[in-house]
Design a protein around this motif. Structure first.
Motif, PDB file in Angstrom:
ATOM      1  N   ALA A  22       0.840  -1.198   0.000  1.00 53.83           N
ATOM      2  CA  ALA A  22       0.000   0.000   0.000  1.00 53.83           C
ATOM      3  C   ALA A  22       0.877   1.250   0.000  1.00 53.83           C
ATOM      4  O   ALA A  22       1.855   1.339   0.727  1.00 53.83           O
ATOM      5  CB  ALA A  22      -0.914  -0.003   1.226  1.00 53.83           C
ATOM      6  N   ARG A  23       0.511   2.202  -0.816  1.00 57.87           N
ATOM      7  CA  ARG A  23       1.242   3.464  -0.908  1.00 57.87           C
ATOM      8  C   ARG A  23       0.243   4.617  -0.846  1.00 57.87           C
ATOM      9  O   ARG A  23      -0.882   4.481  -1.319  1.00 57.87           O
ATOM     10  CB  ARG A  23       1.991   3.583  -2.239  1.00 57.87           C
ATOM     11  N   LEU A  24       0.699   5.712  -0.334  1.00 61.05           N
ATOM     12  CA  LEU A  24      -0.145   6.904  -0.364  1.00 61.05           C
ATOM     13  C   LEU A  24      -0.139   7.468  -1.776  1.00 61.05           C
ATOM     14  O   LEU A  24       0.898   7.488  -2.427  1.00 61.05           O
ATOM     15  CB  LEU A  24       0.391   7.967   0.601  1.00 61.05           C
ATOM     16  N   PRO A  25      -1.289   7.919  -2.264  1.00 62.81           N
ATOM     17  CA  PRO A  25      -1.307   8.510  -3.604  1.00 62.81           C
ATOM     18  C   PRO A  25      -0.532   9.818  -3.595  1.00 62.81           C
ATOM     19  O   PRO A  25      -0.454  10.492  -2.571  1.00 62.81           O
ATOM     20  CB  PRO A  25      -2.799   8.751  -3.865  1.00 62.81           C
ATOM     21  N   PRO A  26       0.049  10.182  -4.727  1.00 64.34           N
ATOM     22  CA  PRO A  26       0.790  11.451  -4.777  1.00 64.34           C
ATOM     23  C   PRO A  26      -0.160  12.638  -4.624  1.00 64.34           C
ATOM     24  O   PRO A  26      -1.321  12.560  -5.030  1.00 64.34           O
ATOM     25  CB  PRO A  26       1.436  11.439  -6.167  1.00 64.34           C
ATOM     26  N   LEU A  27       0.339  13.688  -4.036  1.00 63.92           N
ATOM     27  CA  LEU A  27      -0.489  14.874  -3.858  1.00 63.92           C
ATOM     28  C   LEU A  27      -0.635  15.598  -5.193  1.00 63.92           C
ATOM     29  O   LEU A  27       0.351  15.915  -5.847  1.00 63.92           O
ATOM     30  CB  LEU A  27       0.163  15.823  -2.848  1.00 63.92           C
ATOM     31  N   HIS A  28      -1.880  15.849  -5.590  1.00 62.89           N
ATOM     32  CA  HIS A  28      -2.133  16.604  -6.813  1.00 62.89           C
ATOM     33  C   HIS A  28      -2.345  18.075  -6.493  1.00 62.89           C
ATOM     34  O   HIS A  28      -2.292  18.920  -7.367  1.00 62.89           O
ATOM     35  CB  HIS A  28      -3.351  16.054  -7.547  1.00 62.89           C
ATOM     36  N   HIS A  29      -2.646  18.363  -5.258  1.00 60.78           N
ATOM     37  CA  HIS A  29      -2.900  19.731  -4.832  1.00 60.78           C
ATOM     38  C   HIS A  29      -1.939  20.074  -3.702  1.00 60.78           C
ATOM     39  O   HIS A  29      -1.335  19.208  -3.100  1.00 60.78           O
ATOM     40  CB  HIS A  29      -4.347  19.889  -4.354  1.00 60.78           C
ATOM     41  N   ALA A  30      -1.845  21.336  -3.414  1.00 62.30           N
ATOM     42  CA  ALA A  30      -0.991  21.774  -2.320  1.00 62.30           C
ATOM     43  C   ALA A  30      -1.575  21.240  -1.007  1.00 62.30           C
ATOM     44  O   ALA A  30      -2.785  21.065  -0.880  1.00 62.30           O
ATOM     45  CB  ALA A  30      -0.930  23.293  -2.283  1.00 62.30           C
ATOM     46  N   PRO A  31      -0.736  20.962  -0.046  1.00 65.58           N
ATOM     47  CA  PRO A  31      -1.264  20.494   1.232  1.00 65.58           C
ATOM     48  C   PRO A  31      -2.126  21.562   1.895  1.00 65.58           C
ATOM     49  O   PRO A  31      -2.026  22.747   1.573  1.00 65.58           O
ATOM     50  CB  PRO A  31      -0.002  20.212   2.059  1.00 65.58           C
ATOM     51  N   ALA A  32      -2.993  21.143   2.774  1.00 65.67           N
ATOM     52  CA  ALA A  32      -3.900  22.063   3.452  1.00 65.67           C
ATOM     53  C   ALA A  32      -3.101  23.068   4.260  1.00 65.67           C
ATOM     54  O   ALA A  32      -2.018  22.778   4.762  1.00 65.67           O
ATOM     55  CB  ALA A  32      -4.836  21.282   4.368  1.00 65.67           C
ATOM     56  N   LYS A  33      -3.631  24.271   4.355  1.00 70.61           N
ATOM     57  CA  LYS A  33      -2.962  25.292   5.151  1.00 70.61           C
ATOM     58  C   LYS A  33      -3.988  26.003   6.017  1.00 70.61           C
ATOM     59  O   LYS A  33      -5.172  26.057   5.687  1.00 70.61           O
ATOM     60  CB  LYS A  33      -2.204  26.286   4.277  1.00 70.61           C
ATOM     61  N   LEU A  34      -3.514  26.521   7.119  1.00 68.36           N
ATOM     62  CA  LEU A  34      -4.400  27.226   8.032  1.00 68.36           C
ATOM     63  C   LEU A  34      -4.666  28.629   7.514  1.00 68.36           C
ATOM     64  O   LEU A  34      -3.768  29.305   7.024  1.00 68.36           O
ATOM     65  CB  LEU A  34      -3.762  27.304   9.424  1.00 68.36           C
ATOM     66  N   LEU A  35      -5.921  29.058   7.620  1.00 66.66           N
ATOM     67  CA  LEU A  35      -6.312  30.404   7.229  1.00 66.66           C
ATOM     68  C   LEU A  35      -6.869  31.126   8.449  1.00 66.66           C
ATOM     69  O   LEU A  35      -7.440  30.510   9.338  1.00 66.66           O
ATOM     70  CB  LEU A  35      -7.409  30.368   6.163  1.00 66.66           C
TER      71      LEU A  35
END
Length: 92
Positions: free
Chosen positions: A23-36
């Motif tokens: 099992a592998r984590l899928p690659p990130l297609h979007h930027a990681p979440a950030k706090l606003l």
């Protein structure tokens, strides 16, 4: 045994995990979440709401025009028809 560094430990754990599962984590297609901040979040929500309402209004206008069978044509009050009227009036 000699103490191992955190980097070596991480590599060892990763190798062990690779041996256990495929099992592998899928690659990130979007930027990681950030706090606003709350203000930034509210501003973004208001912007998205306005864009959504504008899209809904356009869609409603399009559906209404289709239902009423309205054809949009260009209107030129100073165009050809006005010139014919003036020519006829000038002859009298």
């Amino acid at each position: 045994g000699s103490p191992i560094t955190t980097e070596e430990r991480r590599l060892r754990d990763k190798k062990h995990l690779n041996d256990i599962t495929a099992a592998r984590l899928p690659p990130l297609h979007h930027a990681p979440a950030k706090l606003l901040s709350i203000e930034e979040s509210i501003a973004i929500q208001i912007q998205q709401k306005e864009a959504y309402e504008e899209m809904q209004a356009k869609l409603a206008a399009q559906k209404l025009a289709e239902r009423l069978n309205i054809k949009m044509v260009s209107f030129e009050p100073e165009g050809e028809a006005a010139m014919r009227y003036r020519e006829v009036r000038d002859e009298d």
